[in-house]
Motif scaffolding. Structure first.
Motif, PDB file in Angstrom:
ATOM      1  N   PHE A   1      38.266  39.290  15.238  1.00  0.00           N
ATOM      2  CA  PHE A   1      38.700  38.887  16.583  1.00  0.00           C
ATOM      3  C   PHE A   1      40.206  39.049  16.770  1.00  0.00           C
ATOM      4  O   PHE A   1      40.703  38.910  17.863  1.00  0.00           O
TER       5      PHE A   1
ATOM      6  N   LYS B   1      33.329  41.782  23.583  1.00  0.00           N
ATOM      7  CA  LYS B   1      34.551  42.020  24.373  1.00  0.00           C
ATOM      8  C   LYS B   1      35.618  42.662  23.479  1.00  0.00           C
ATOM      9  O   LYS B   1      36.263  43.633  23.875  1.00  0.00           O
TER      10      LYS B   1
ATOM     11  N   GLU C   1      29.669  36.717  22.775  1.00  0.00           N
ATOM     12  CA  GLU C   1      30.146  37.421  23.968  1.00  0.00           C
ATOM     13  C   GLU C   1      31.549  37.964  23.704  1.00  0.00           C
ATOM     14  O   GLU C   1      31.873  39.103  24.037  1.00  0.00           O
ATOM     15  N   LYS C   2      32.351  37.115  23.051  1.00  0.00           N
ATOM     16  CA  LYS C   2      33.732  37.511  22.725  1.00  0.00           C
ATOM     17  C   LYS C   2      33.734  38.701  21.764  1.00  0.00           C
ATOM     18  O   LYS C   2      34.584  39.577  21.838  1.00  0.00           O
TER      19      LYS C   2
ATOM     20  N   ASP D   1      30.526  32.809  19.731  1.00  0.00           N
ATOM     21  CA  ASP D   1      31.563  33.861  19.816  1.00  0.00           C
ATOM     22  C   ASP D   1      30.961  35.240  20.089  1.00  0.00           C
ATOM     23  O   ASP D   1      31.675  36.248  20.047  1.00  0.00           O
TER      24      ASP D   1
END
Ligand SMILES: C[S@@+](CC[C@H](N)C(=O)[O-])C[C@H]1O[C@@H](n2cnc3c(N)ncnc32)[C@H](O)[C@@H]1O
Length: 344
Positions: free
Chosen positions: A241, A273, A269-270, A267
């Motif tokens: 991340f 992204k 969805e993140k 986490d």
């Protein structure tokens, strides 16, 4: 080869010719025969044959609910009705109700069934529902039992067992067979949560320029011991991340295998992204995902329904298939997705 039967988004069986099974008696008999193994894979034993179920969503998709004599029942396709374990209700990221039947098989409520449940509730809040005179808690679907966000958690797993359960000691066999078919140009490939680096090494041996990332020092030590001789791999100890700005738009492809199931489900969805941010505008994601109803982890389960809903905002799907040659217990539990960024 394993025998498999697919269930569609609404919980109906799909026959080999792609047509829905509509015959109620047979459908009921088949739903009745479901069993969950300890890995989260659903089996069905029918006329002496073992089948693995490839469910798009949960194994049971309830079309209706019934409240009878202080019990909650869910009714699936084929008029198949089962009592609900009231203490098993929980809510997913999309606020859909999930739970277990009293026989331990996971279900999800369809939209109409969910509306019926909410209409028959005397009260509901973000984390509880009152039905049948009882207030039942509705915790999140995924259980928060291990500190998977901490690098130390992962390092301890490798220290405890130098060959952890996920380590195949070779590249995933379906990556081996998919790679030549994809006919990729020489690409810059990111492998998140690379572990001992078997997949990353295969990609590097195929001529790609690979960046293999893992948060655990022990994982990367193991990777360097095995594949340190390969020149076109950069081994990077980092949290996926938090790769620096220099990695934004730096990759043509991401190969995801057992990273999605390892990170905290909140986490997810993140994660997609940041994958988008690390890819070039036309970049691709090639992923192998566990699609089993497993709430605690790691590994955390998922479903085709979940992955479609997580990915479709940013990616368009080029290839979507259940794998037929997964190793060991993973048979029937893996989905391969090849997808391309939709563009900004
Ligand atoms: C289930 S293991 C899979 C390893 C490897 N892909 C394999 O199949 O052998 C998950 C890996 O992801 C790493 N990991 C977990 N969270 C991470 C994060 N936030 N950033 C980078 N790596 C992470 C862990 O250290 C672990 O090596």
């Amino acid at each position: 080869m394993i025998k498999t039967i697919a269930l569609d988004q609404e919980g109906y069986f799909v026959l080999e010719n792609g047509v829905r099974l509509t015959e109620e008696f047979t459908g009921r008999q088949m739903l009745q025969a479901f069993q969950l193994d300890s890995y989260g894979v659903i089996h069905m034993s029918l006329q002496g044959e073992d089948y693995i179920l490839e469910c798009f969503d949960q194994p049971y998709v309830a079309r209706q609910i019934h409240l009878e004599e202080n019990c909650l029942f869910v009714q699936m396709p084929y008029q198949f009705k089962q009592e609900v374990d009231l203490n098993s209700l929980c809510l997913d990221h999309w606020d859909r109700f999930h739970g277990l039947t009293v026989s331990g098989i996971p279900f999800v409520l369809s939209r109409p069934a969910q509306a019926e449940l909410l209409n028959s509730a005397s009260a509901f809040t973000d984390d509880s529902i009152t039905i049948l005179g009882q207030t039942l808690s509705t915790p999140p679907y995924y259980l928060d039992s291990n500190p998977v966000r901490e690098a130390q958690f992962w390092s301890e797993r490798y220290q405890e067992n130098p060959s952890p359960g996920w380590n195949l000691e070779k590249a995933h066999p379906e990556l081996v067979s998919a790679l030549p078919q994809l006919k990729l140009h020489k690409s810059r490939v990111l492998v998140p949560g690379c572990g001992y680096g078997h997949d990353a090494a295969l990609l590097a041996e195929a001529g790609h320029k690979v960046t293999a990332v893992d948060v655990s020092e022990e994982a990367l030590q193991g990777a360097r011991q095995r594949y340190g001789h390969l020149e076109n791999i950069q081994w990077l100890q980092a949290d996926i991340f938090q790769l620096g700005d220099e990695y934004h738009g730096a990759f043509d492809m991401i190969f995801e295998h057992t990273c999605y199931c390892a990170i905290h489900p909140d986490d997810r969805e993140k994660l997609f992204k940041v994958y988008r941010n690390y890819l070039v505008e036309t970049g691709h994601l090639l992923g192998i995902f566990f699609v089993v109803p497993k709430r605690s982890g790691p590994y955390f389960g998922s479903s085709e329904w979940e992955l479609q809903n997580q990915l479709e905002k940013r990616f368009r799907f080029l290839y979507w298939t259940r794998l037929k040659h997964s190793p060991d217990w993973r048979q029937g539990a893996e989905l391969m997705i090849y997808a391309q960024l939709k563009g900004l």
